[in-house]
Enzyme design. Structure first.
Site, PDB file in Angstrom:
ATOM      1  N   LYS A 153       0.824  -1.209   0.000  1.00  0.00           N
ATOM      2  CA  LYS A 153       0.000   0.000   0.000  1.00  0.00           C
ATOM      3  C   LYS A 153       0.858   1.259   0.000  1.00  0.00           C
ATOM      4  CE  LYS A 153      -4.310  -1.756   1.901  1.00  0.00           C
ATOM      5  NZ  LYS A 153      -5.333  -1.657   2.942  1.00  0.00           N
TER       6      LYS A 153
ATOM      7  N   LYS B  19      -9.390 -10.768  -8.205  1.00  0.00           N
ATOM      8  CA  LYS B  19     -10.511 -10.882  -7.267  1.00  0.00           C
ATOM      9  C   LYS B  19     -11.437  -9.670  -7.368  1.00  0.00           C
ATOM     10  CE  LYS B  19      -9.230  -8.886  -2.873  1.00  0.00           C
ATOM     11  NZ  LYS B  19      -9.574  -8.994  -1.488  1.00  0.00           N
TER      12      LYS B  19
ATOM     13  N   LYS C 240     -13.252  -3.664  -4.171  1.00  0.00           N
ATOM     14  CA  LYS C 240     -13.737  -2.289  -4.286  1.00  0.00           C
ATOM     15  C   LYS C 240     -12.691  -1.404  -4.957  1.00  0.00           C
ATOM     16  CE  LYS C 240     -12.334  -1.227   0.437  1.00  0.00           C
ATOM     17  NZ  LYS C 240     -12.422  -2.514   1.145  1.00  0.00           N
TER      18      LYS C 240
HETATM   19  P1  ADP Z   1     -11.767  -5.331  -0.950  1.00  0.00           P
HETATM   20  O1  ADP Z   1     -10.949  -6.466  -1.499  1.00  0.00           O
HETATM   21  O2  ADP Z   1     -12.937  -5.016  -1.785  1.00  0.00           O
HETATM   22  O3  ADP Z   1     -10.909  -4.130  -0.628  1.00  0.00           O
HETATM   23  P2  ADP Z   1     -11.596  -5.924   1.823  1.00  0.00           P
HETATM   24  O4  ADP Z   1     -10.148  -6.087   1.618  1.00  0.00           O
HETATM   25  O5  ADP Z   1     -12.072  -4.762   2.633  1.00  0.00           O
HETATM   26  O6  ADP Z   1     -12.327  -5.877   0.408  1.00  0.00           O
HETATM   27  O7  ADP Z   1     -12.149  -7.279   2.393  1.00  0.00           O
HETATM   28  C1  ADP Z   1     -13.140  -7.422   3.379  1.00  0.00           C
HETATM   29  C2  ADP Z   1     -13.388  -8.911   3.549  1.00  0.00           C
HETATM   30  O8  ADP Z   1     -13.969  -9.463   2.369  1.00  0.00           O
HETATM   31  C3  ADP Z   1     -12.115  -9.707   3.792  1.00  0.00           C
HETATM   32  O9  ADP Z   1     -12.400 -10.721   4.738  1.00  0.00           O
HETATM   33  C4  ADP Z   1     -11.791 -10.299   2.449  1.00  0.00           C
HETATM   34  O10 ADP Z   1     -11.065 -11.516   2.559  1.00  0.00           O
HETATM   35  C5  ADP Z   1     -13.178 -10.531   1.861  1.00  0.00           C
HETATM   36  N1  ADP Z   1     -13.146 -10.423   0.400  1.00  0.00           N
HETATM   37  C6  ADP Z   1     -12.902  -9.296  -0.312  1.00  0.00           C
HETATM   38  N2  ADP Z   1     -12.964  -9.518  -1.637  1.00  0.00           N
HETATM   39  C7  ADP Z   1     -13.269 -10.834  -1.780  1.00  0.00           C
HETATM   40  C8  ADP Z   1     -13.477 -11.684  -2.931  1.00  0.00           C
HETATM   41  N3  ADP Z   1     -13.405 -11.211  -4.162  1.00  0.00           N
HETATM   42  N4  ADP Z   1     -13.778 -12.983  -2.715  1.00  0.00           N
HETATM   43  C9  ADP Z   1     -13.867 -13.470  -1.456  1.00  0.00           C
HETATM   44  N5  ADP Z   1     -13.674 -12.727  -0.346  1.00  0.00           N
HETATM   45  C10 ADP Z   1     -13.384 -11.422  -0.487  1.00  0.00           C
HETATM   46 NA    NA Z   2      -8.592  -4.845   0.089  1.00  0.00          NA
END
Ligand code: ADP
Ligand code: NA
Length: 330
Positions: free
Chosen positions: A114, A197, A200
């Site tokens: 990051k 994946k 957001k």
């Molecule tokens: P993002 O990847 O959108 O930034 P976060 O990192 O805030 O989301 O993740 C919040 C939760 O959702 C975590 O426990 C993460 O492992 C899960 N998560 C996020 N994206 C996915 C995905 N594409 N498939 C499965 N789990 C996910």
């Molecule tokens: Na993330």
């Protein structure tokens, strides 16, 4: 015997959770209520490490909590609260920071990734110490189990190291948390780039399905999802990541097995699968959206639920902090 305790947190950094968040994390939080004494936290302190808008943060924190109640977190069985309402989190984080090595913190790969993105000189100290606050989040509740995805493994490892170090320096204080690995956890990929994946931070909003968006919009995105060459509907994440992702989402939301879906779609085309998936998603999100709106339309009631969650959380957190402070010599 008392049920094992689980702790998990989620950041209020988007206007809605997406299907990846729900299927990869939040869905399991709901299921864990059956077997665990659950503490779940909307981690707003973690959401200010890279710049933010105050009004938006406040709004997103409320929407996150409302969605969590709406998907089935039961305030009578679980403790759902907002991190900034429990001041013990940063208080314990300070103490843990003082037994964390600078080099140790510097090795956290998420910070490296990051901070590279933001430029090293512009990254905040908060981004650097984020995993220490995360350790405090977990250790305050004496959590036995923490559901973790691959991306959080190193941070949980740090939490375990800090708990062990504190205990051996000052005396037994913290439970050592173990990773809770969820079987058959669905990894949801981006509809426009099925090798990445769903996230957001993805470049294309067309690749993400938000729980709170208009289902007609979701249907459009599903219909224009990138699929694979060939026309057969089979599950193979290597050669058919796009179709496999659609099958994964369908299966997770409809409760039908992948094999059953593959059999049902034998001889039919991608268009049929997309059409049916759009219906499955619509049926799934509609009641969630209605319930979320219900919570948001009654701000006094939502405040009350969150205040009561914070009070339950504080009762535990304050006890842990008190004994940690005492051992440290305060
Ligand atoms: P993002 O990847 O959108 O930034 P976060 O990192 O805030 O989301 O993740 C919040 C939760 O959702 C975590 O426990 C993460 O492992 C899960 N998560 C996020 N994206 C996915 C995905 N594409 N498939 C499965 N789990 C996910
Ligand atoms: Na993330």
């Amino acid at each position: 015997p008392a049920r094992p305790r689980v702790f998990s947190g989620i950041q209020p950094t988007a206007d809605s959770f997406h299907l990846g968040n729900y299927l990869g994390a939040v869905r399991h939080w709901v299921a864990l209520q059956e077997t665990h004494d659950a503490f779940y936290c909307v981690v707003d302190l973690h959401a200010i490490t890279a710049g933010h808008d105050p009004a938006l943060l406040r709004q997103r924190t409320r929407v996150a909590a409302a969605q969590l109640f709406a998907v089935g977190l039961d305030p009578d069985r679980s403790t759902l609260f907002v991190q900034s309402q429990v001041p013990e989190h940063p208080q314990l984080a300070w103490v843990l920071g003082c037994i964390t090595g600078f080099g140790e913190a510097s090795r956290m790969t998420q910070f490296k990734d990051k901070s590279q993105k933001h430029g090293n000189d512009r990254s905040s100290v908060g981004l650097f110490t984020y995993p220490i606050l995360q350790a405090a989040d977990i250790l305050l509740y004496q959590a036995n189990a923490v559901p973790v995805g691959e991306d959080q493994r190193q941070h949980l490892e740090l939490s375990r190291d800090l708990a062990q170090r504190f205990n051996s320096l000052f005396g037994q204080t913290f439970t050592i948390p173990a990773p809770h690995i969820v079987k058959d956890t669905a990894k949801i990929t981006d509809l426009q780039d099925p090798t990445a994946k769903m996230s957001k931070s993805s470049s294309s909003p067309a690749g993400i399905i938000d729980l709170l968006e208009d289902p007609a919009r979701s249907a459009k995105k599903i219909k224009s999802a990138v699929t694979d060459t060939g026309r057969e509907i089979v599950f193979d994440t290597e050669t058919k990541p796009g179709v496999s992702n659609l099958l994964t989402i369908h299966s997770a939301l409809s409760g039908r097995s992948i094999d059953e879906l593959v059999a049902a779609f034998a001889g039919r085309g991608y268009g049929d699968l997309k059409k049916e998936l759009a219906e499955v998603v619509t049926d799934f999100v509609r009641p969630i959206q209605e319930r979320t709106r219900g919570y948001l339309d009654d701000p006094a009631q939502l405040d009350k639920l969150l205040a009561s969650g914070a009070e339950k959380a504080r009762a535990v957190a304050a006890t842990t902090l008190r004994s940690a402070y005492e051992r440290v010599g305060f």
